[in-house]
Motif scaffolding. Structure first.
Motif, PDB file in Angstrom:
ATOM      1  N   SER A  84       0.815  -1.220   0.000  1.00 21.40           N
ATOM      2  CA  SER A  84       0.000   0.000   0.000  1.00 21.40           C
ATOM      3  C   SER A  84       0.849   1.272   0.000  1.00 21.40           C
ATOM      4  O   SER A  84       0.356   2.340  -0.352  1.00 21.40           O
ATOM      5  CB  SER A  84      -0.939   0.004   1.214  1.00 21.40           C
ATOM      6  N   ASP A  85       2.121   1.167   0.357  1.00 24.24           N
ATOM      7  CA  ASP A  85       2.979   2.354   0.443  1.00 24.24           C
ATOM      8  C   ASP A  85       3.669   2.718  -0.876  1.00 24.24           C
ATOM      9  O   ASP A  85       4.340   3.748  -0.957  1.00 24.24           O
ATOM     10  CB  ASP A  85       4.039   2.169   1.538  1.00 24.24           C
ATOM     11  N   ILE A  86       3.497   1.892  -1.916  1.00 19.96           N
ATOM     12  CA  ILE A  86       4.148   2.159  -3.206  1.00 19.96           C
ATOM     13  C   ILE A  86       3.120   2.020  -4.327  1.00 19.96           C
ATOM     14  O   ILE A  86       2.532   0.953  -4.494  1.00 19.96           O
ATOM     15  CB  ILE A  86       5.286   1.143  -3.472  1.00 19.96           C
ATOM     16  N   PRO A  87       2.921   3.072  -5.107  1.00 23.05           N
ATOM     17  CA  PRO A  87       2.044   2.938  -6.288  1.00 23.05           C
ATOM     18  C   PRO A  87       2.841   2.288  -7.425  1.00 23.05           C
ATOM     19  O   PRO A  87       3.225   2.931  -8.405  1.00 23.05           O
ATOM     20  CB  PRO A  87       1.662   4.387  -6.601  1.00 23.05           C
ATOM     21  N   TYR A  88       3.120   1.001  -7.260  1.00 22.54           N
ATOM     22  CA  TYR A  88       4.054   0.301  -8.136  1.00 22.54           C
ATOM     23  C   TYR A  88       3.658   0.372  -9.611  1.00 22.54           C
ATOM     24  O   TYR A  88       4.485   0.682 -10.455  1.00 22.54           O
ATOM     25  CB  TYR A  88       4.210  -1.160  -7.691  1.00 22.54           C
ATOM     26  N   ARG A  89       2.402   0.094  -9.924  1.00 24.45           N
ATOM     27  CA  ARG A  89       1.967   0.132 -11.331  1.00 24.45           C
ATOM     28  C   ARG A  89       2.201   1.513 -11.935  1.00 24.45           C
ATOM     29  O   ARG A  89       2.619   1.628 -13.080  1.00 24.45           O
ATOM     30  CB  ARG A  89       0.499  -0.246 -11.463  1.00 24.45           C
ATOM     31  N   MET A  90       1.943   2.539 -11.173  1.00 24.54           N
ATOM     32  CA  MET A  90       2.142   3.899 -11.665  1.00 24.54           C
ATOM     33  C   MET A  90       3.626   4.154 -11.959  1.00 24.54           C
ATOM     34  O   MET A  90       3.969   4.754 -12.966  1.00 24.54           O
ATOM     35  CB  MET A  90       1.629   4.919 -10.649  1.00 24.54           C
ATOM     36  N   TRP A  91       4.505   3.662 -11.093  1.00 22.00           N
ATOM     37  CA  TRP A  91       5.939   3.838 -11.291  1.00 22.00           C
ATOM     38  C   TRP A  91       6.439   3.099 -12.529  1.00 22.00           C
ATOM     39  O   TRP A  91       7.411   3.507 -13.161  1.00 22.00           O
ATOM     40  CB  TRP A  91       6.712   3.356 -10.061  1.00 22.00           C
ATOM     41  N   MET A  92       5.798   1.994 -12.872  1.00 20.47           N
ATOM     42  CA  MET A  92       6.266   1.182 -13.994  1.00 20.47           C
ATOM     43  C   MET A  92       5.792   1.714 -15.349  1.00 20.47           C
ATOM     44  O   MET A  92       6.394   1.403 -16.371  1.00 20.47           O
ATOM     45  CB  MET A  92       5.813  -0.273 -13.814  1.00 20.47           C
ATOM     46  N   GLN A  93       4.740   2.507 -15.353  1.00 22.69           N
ATOM     47  CA  GLN A  93       4.202   3.042 -16.608  1.00 22.69           C
ATOM     48  C   GLN A  93       5.269   3.818 -17.373  1.00 22.69           C
ATOM     49  O   GLN A  93       5.967   4.643 -16.805  1.00 22.69           O
ATOM     50  CB  GLN A  93       3.017   3.958 -16.338  1.00 22.69           C
ATOM     51  N   GLY A  94       5.370   3.526 -18.649  1.00 25.92           N
ATOM     52  CA  GLY A  94       6.289   4.253 -19.514  1.00 25.92           C
ATOM     53  C   GLY A  94       7.706   3.711 -19.541  1.00 25.92           C
ATOM     54  O   GLY A  94       8.500   4.088 -20.401  1.00 25.92           O
ATOM     55  N   LYS A  95       8.054   2.837 -18.604  1.00 22.53           N
ATOM     56  CA  LYS A  95       9.387   2.216 -18.655  1.00 22.53           C
ATOM     57  C   LYS A  95       9.433   1.272 -19.857  1.00 22.53           C
ATOM     58  O   LYS A  95       8.404   0.925 -20.424  1.00 22.53           O
ATOM     59  CB  LYS A  95       9.662   1.433 -17.370  1.00 22.53           C
ATOM     60  N   VAL A  96      10.620   0.863 -20.222  1.00 21.97           N
ATOM     61  CA  VAL A  96      10.791  -0.050 -21.357  1.00 21.97           C
ATOM     62  C   VAL A  96      11.356  -1.373 -20.844  1.00 21.97           C
ATOM     63  O   VAL A  96      12.316  -1.384 -20.081  1.00 21.97           O
ATOM     64  CB  VAL A  96      11.736   0.551 -22.423  1.00 21.97           C
ATOM     65  N   LEU A  97      10.742  -2.468 -21.251  1.00 22.35           N
ATOM     66  CA  LEU A  97      11.203  -3.800 -20.881  1.00 22.35           C
ATOM     67  C   LEU A  97      11.877  -4.442 -22.093  1.00 22.35           C
ATOM     68  O   LEU A  97      11.337  -4.416 -23.200  1.00 22.35           O
ATOM     69  CB  LEU A  97      10.029  -4.673 -20.421  1.00 22.35           C
ATOM     70  N   TRP A  98      13.076  -4.973 -21.880  1.00 25.47           N
ATOM     71  CA  TRP A  98      13.882  -5.637 -22.909  1.00 25.47           C
ATOM     72  C   TRP A  98      14.231  -7.038 -22.424  1.00 25.47           C
ATOM     73  O   TRP A  98      14.183  -7.315 -21.225  1.00 25.47           O
ATOM     74  CB  TRP A  98      15.199  -4.900 -23.124  1.00 25.47           C
ATOM     75  N   ALA A  99      14.686  -7.902 -23.335  1.00 24.14           N
ATOM     76  CA  ALA A  99      15.159  -9.232 -22.944  1.00 24.14           C
ATOM     77  C   ALA A  99      16.360  -9.632 -23.780  1.00 24.14           C
ATOM     78  O   ALA A  99      16.398  -9.385 -24.990  1.00 24.14           O
ATOM     79  CB  ALA A  99      14.049 -10.263 -23.104  1.00 24.14           C
ATOM     80  N   VAL A 100      17.341 -10.235 -23.123  1.00 24.94           N
ATOM     81  CA  VAL A 100      18.485 -10.852 -23.787  1.00 24.94           C
ATOM     82  C   VAL A 100      18.481 -12.303 -23.332  1.00 24.94           C
ATOM     83  O   VAL A 100      18.650 -12.583 -22.142  1.00 24.94           O
ATOM     84  CB  VAL A 100      19.817 -10.157 -23.408  1.00 24.94           C
ATOM     85  N   LEU A 101      18.252 -13.213 -24.274  1.00 24.98           N
ATOM     86  CA  LEU A 101      18.118 -14.634 -23.960  1.00 24.98           C
ATOM     87  C   LEU A 101      19.121 -15.456 -24.748  1.00 24.98           C
ATOM     88  O   LEU A 101      19.438 -15.128 -25.891  1.00 24.98           O
ATOM     89  CB  LEU A 101      16.726 -15.141 -24.333  1.00 24.98           C
TER      90      LEU A 101
END
Length: 184
Positions: A84-101
């Motif tokens: 409840s102390d972190i608006p996690y979804r809001m913080w993640m909006q707009g970030k970019v997710l990448w993968a190296v496999l």
């Protein structure tokens, strides 16, 4: 927000093929772009949370042979979202997710995992930056693998998109994939 790439190492053995491929990709980031490298197994939950929140881009560095590391990291996302102390979804909006496999016999072996990463990015209102995959498993072989190295050099240079680009040279007995998804 200035660019800050967080490389999440999900393999228990740090010197693996995916790590070396990610190092090559990171070496071609523009000067001044901050990079943080964290191992899921060796970092505390607090470290992972703080760096995830501060990052503009999150890069998952994984082997198809070892999937528990990224699963552990994503389980923490669920726990952080429940706080409840972190608006996690809001913080993640707009970030970019990448993968190296790395690993797996062919692109189809990696597709399910890459689709999972892409869906996760969309569910958090993140952008899916794309992925780099190579069948090469050996850390020494990946460094000498010219096609994989060339693809790694360009991973972060292109705009975030959603079309699929694949590279499978007939003269080289390995397969590679450089994929992203474009809305434009």
């Amino acid at each position: 927000m200035s660019q800050h790439y967080l490389f999440i190492l999900t393999h228990p053995k740090p010197a693996n093929a995916a790590y070396f491929l990610a190092l090559i990709a990171a070496a071609f980031l523009p000067a001044g772009v901050k990079q943080t490298w964290l191992s899921v197994e060796e970092s505390s939950e607090k470290q992972l949370l703080e760096h995830t929140l501060l990052a503009s881009d999150v890069v998952l560095v994984s082997s198809l042979a070892v999937q528990h590391g990224y699963q552990q990291y994503f389980e923490q996302w669920s726990r952080w979202e429940a706080r409840s102390d972190i608006p996690y979804r809001m913080w993640m909006q707009g970030k970019v997710l990448w993968a190296v496999l790395t690993g797996g016999e062919n692109r189809a072996a990696a597709k399910g995992l890459l689709d999972e990463f892409s869906s996760l990015a969309l569910s958090y209102a993140m952008q899916w930056g794309g992925s780099l995959w190579s069948a090469v498993k050996d850390p020494q072989a990946i460094v000498a693998d010219i096609p994989a190295n060339l693809l790694a050099q360009g991973l972060f240079k292109r705009p975030v998109c959603s079309s699929h680009l694949s590279f499978s040279p007939k003269t080289v007995p390995r397969q590679y994939s450089f994929a992203c998804q474009c809305d434009n």
